[in-house]
Structures are given as C-alpha cells and as structure tokens.
Write an enzyme that holds these catalytic residues in place. Structure first.
Site, short mmCIF file in Angstrom:
data_model
loop_
_atom_site.label_atom_id
_atom_site.label_comp_id
_atom_site.label_asym_id
_atom_site.label_seq_id
_atom_site.Cartn_x
_atom_site.Cartn_y
_atom_site.Cartn_z
N TYR A 1 49.86 37.24 32.81
CA TYR A 1 50.65 37.13 31.58
C TYR A 1 51.69 36.02 31.74
O TYR A 1 52.41 36.00 32.74
CB TYR A 1 51.36 38.46 31.27
CG TYR A 1 52.29 38.37 30.08
CD1 TYR A 1 51.87 38.71 28.80
CD2 TYR A 1 53.60 37.89 30.25
CE1 TYR A 1 52.71 38.60 27.71
CE2 TYR A 1 54.45 37.77 29.15
CZ TYR A 1 54.00 38.13 27.89
OH TYR A 1 54.84 38.01 26.81
N GLU B 1 53.06 32.84 23.87
CA GLU B 1 52.51 33.76 24.86
C GLU B 1 51.05 33.44 25.18
O GLU B 1 50.27 33.15 24.28
CB GLU B 1 52.61 35.17 24.25
CG GLU B 1 52.37 36.31 25.17
CD GLU B 1 52.46 37.63 24.40
OE1 GLU B 1 53.55 38.22 24.39
OE2 GLU B 1 51.45 38.05 23.81
#
Ligand code: GDP
Ligand code: MN
Length: 378
Positions: A101, A189
């Site tokens: 992530y 993101e």
C-alpha cells in the site's frame, strides 16, 4: 471531487508511474473486443467512486474474451456501495508476487502532505492500521522542499529488501508525490502496488480525490468530473453556488453562514434529532438561491421538516422572508416549515411571514426544538 480509477491511472502514467494499459468500455461487446486485443487473462474492473470493489464483486479476472464479455455484463448495472456501475476498465492481468500500500494525503495536523506505506497492501488500510499499526510507516513532506530522495528511499525501504525493488519503489513514490501535487489532490493512493515474479514494481489500482478549491486553476482536472457518479443534490447545489453536504437524518436545514449551519446541526442533535444535511445558502437573500435550497432539501426523501435559521447582518431578514415566500410559490412544499430569523429588520420579516401564513420566531432554541418535535411526529 473524486475521480475514477481510469482517470487516476492517466494522471499516474503521465507522472511516469508504471501502470498497465487499459480500456474503458460501456458494453460487454466492447469488453470482449478489448480482451481479444490484449490476449490472455484480463481484469474487468467496475469504475465507481468507491473502494472495496474487489470484495463487492466488481473486480473479476477473465481468462478469455468470452469470459470478459460475461463478467462485464454482470458488473455493468451492479450497485457498489450505492454507486451504479456504468463503465468498466479492461486491463491485462498481472502476475502478482506481493501487494503493498502506498498513499499520500493532506494531513491537517501536520500541515503537510503525508505518506502512508505498508507492505500489507491490497486490503483495507484502515483495518491494517487498527490490527497491526507497526506494519505502517508514515512521513510528512515539507512543502518547501518537496519529496527528497532519501525520504522516498526510507519509505520504499520499509516495503522491500531487494535493492532493485527499493529503487523502483522510491522512484514511484516520488512520482506519486508529483502526481498528487500536480493534480491539486487531497488524496492519492496505489493499493495494491505489486511486485511481479519478473521483479517489477507496478501500480495496478489508482485512486485520487481532488481538492475542490484547486479546480478553478486546473481545467484539465476539472473536466474529469463525472456528475453521473455524484448525488444529484450535490451537483445541483454546486451549480447553484450553495455549500451542501447530504447527511442521514430527517431535519432539513437551510442556514446562512457555515458557522451557524454547524451550530444548527449541533442543536438539532442536542434536542434529540438528526440533521438531514449541512446547507449554507451564503450571505445572499436571492430568492433563486432559496428556491434551489428548497428543491435540494425536498429532493431528499428522508426529510420530514424544513428548518430555516437565518442571522441577518448585511443580509436583511425582510429580504430573506420575501425570498422564502417567493420560493414557496415556485415549488410545492408539503413538508412543515419552521423559520427563525434574527438581526437586521427582523420585526418586518416576522410580519411578512405571518401575513403569508408562515410561522416564524427569533429564538434558535425554540425553532430547533419545534423542528425536532415535528420530525418525530411526521
Ligand atoms: P479495489 O478492491 O476497489 O481496491 O480494487 P483493486 O484494483 O485493488 O483490486 C482488488 C484486488 O483484485 C487486488 O488487491 C488484487 O488482489 C486483485 N487484482 C486486481 N488486478 C489484478 C491483476 O491484474 N492480477 C491479479 N492476479 N489480481 C488482480
Ligand atoms: Mn485497491
């Protein structure tokens, strides 16, 4: 403003981030053709302003063109967390070794863009933060200097050990920062950032939210807005120049000034009610704005009562009273309306409203208590 994955991918790609190719389609047939062209396994991905598409069945691996066609027809028309799917992205499937992530968002406390990275990617990052906070590394970026090479390296090194992966990831992290700043984003993101068996690091998902206040100077970003993906009420409020946020309660609030709007919502809660919205009609008493506000509030079927709370400073209460009367003439409002006006020309305003058969008062407590009571009765 939220943008779709395929749009965020374009921004990421333009910043140099390795992102697999993709095609956006709106029919199963087009998906089949795209899959044929790519050959091999493809991924069919619902394009909606919502995360967790994988869990909801909106991300499927299709082994051939026929399967791509079938999955697309299943995904189109699905509803994912309240968002109807109108487009899907067809992209060649990647072989995945690991999923990490990488995200960056405006951190108000730090007054800076702050990176959050974790080797435990692919899943809900909030969940990771709760269950294993040590698997997350954070770093705020000083806007005066931007992302410095050692900072990108420090973040990348938390994700991977092999130097070849670390150097690819630190480049991607720097590019993500560039895409974030260059798009006027409040959040960007990559989840997951993958490594492949061939030792390549790639972004196979892309998410970005844009700060609305940045849009006026970024027409290329502003044109990515997809009004079909946002609540109708929010589109109309924006077009009418009103600040509006839909909430889940049943007391429709129409207030002038953001601070008073917040205080009104607090008071609704204090008296045991739930506000249906935040709505700031601003300093204007223009009947058109009041009409737009009433239309927006009444289009929410949860609303059981309409509460006006107006503080007349430069705005004159009698102007607002006339605006309300004018507005009610234009749209059919069947819901009870309670009004509180105070400040400049309040006596005149109360008289105007009374003459028109509307009840109004000058006490905020009184009117809110009444609104909550009416919502309960309705
Ligand atoms: P999200 O659920 O909305 O975040 O959608 P993602 O794009 O992140 O996809 C969800 C999951 O699907 C990923 O975490 C992967 O595990 C899987 N996935 C997505 N694309 C691919 C791909 O190209 N190959 C493989 N093997 N899995 C994929
Ligand atoms: Mn994802």
């Amino acid at each position: 403003m939220d943008i779709h994955e395929y749009q965020a991918r374009e921004r990421f790609r333009a910043a140099g981030i390795p992102v697999p190719p993709g095609r956006v389609v709106t029919t199963p047939k087009e998906a089949e053709l795209a899959a044929e062209e790519y050959g091999g396994t493809v991924v069919i991905k619902a394009q909606v302003h919502s995360g967790g598409r994988g869990k909801a069945g909106g991300v499927r691996l299709a082994e051939d063109a026929a399967e791509a066609r079938r999955y697309t027809s299943q995904i189109l028309g699905m509803d994912i967390n309240g968002f109807p799917v109108e487009k899907v992205l067809v992209t060649p499937a990647e072989d995945i070794d690991t999923e990490a992530y990488v995200g960056v968002l405006v951190d108000r406390k730090a007054q800076a863009a702050t990176f959050v990275v974790s080797a435990e990617g692919g899943v809900d990052i909030e969940e990771v933060a709760r269950t294993s906070p040590n698997s997350i590394r954070k770093l705020s970026i000083d806007p005066r200097y931007g992302m410095l090479p050692h900072q990108a390296y420090w973040l990348a090194n938390f994700l991977y050990d092999p130097p070849k992966l670390v150097s690819q990831a630190s480049k991607i992290i720097t590019q993500l920062y560039d895409a974030f700043v260059g798009s006027g984003a409040s959040m960007a993101e990559i989840n997951p950032l993958i490594t492949t068996p061939a030792g390549e690091v790639k972004a196979i998902d892309a998410k970005m939210s844009i700060d609305d206040s940045e849009l006026f100077r970024r027409p290329d970003v502003a044109k990515m807005r997809d009004t079909s993906s946002e609540p109708l009420s929010e589109t109309r409020a924006r077009e009418a120049g009103l600040s509006y946020v839909k909430l889940d309660g049943d007391v429709g609030c129409c207030v002038n000034g953001a601070g008073l709007a917040m205080a009104t919502m607090d008071l609704v809660k204090h008296y045991g009610g739930e506000p249906a919205n935040f709505l700031d009609i601003g300093g204007s008493s223009n009947p058109d704005k009041v009409v737009a506000a009433l239309e927006i509030i009444t289009s929410d079927s949860n609303v059981k009562v309409i509460l006006f709370n107006i503080f007349g400073g430069i705005t004159r209460c009698d102007d607002v009273a006339n605006g309300i009367i004018e507005a009610i003439k234009h749209i059919d409002v069947e819901l009870p309306i309670v009004i509180r006006l105070t400040g400049t020309n309040e006596d005149l305003a109360l008289q105007i409203l009374e003459d028109a058969g509307l009840s109004a008062c000058t006490s905020m407590d009184e009117v809110v208590e009444k609104a909550v009571e009416l919502a309960g009765v309705a």
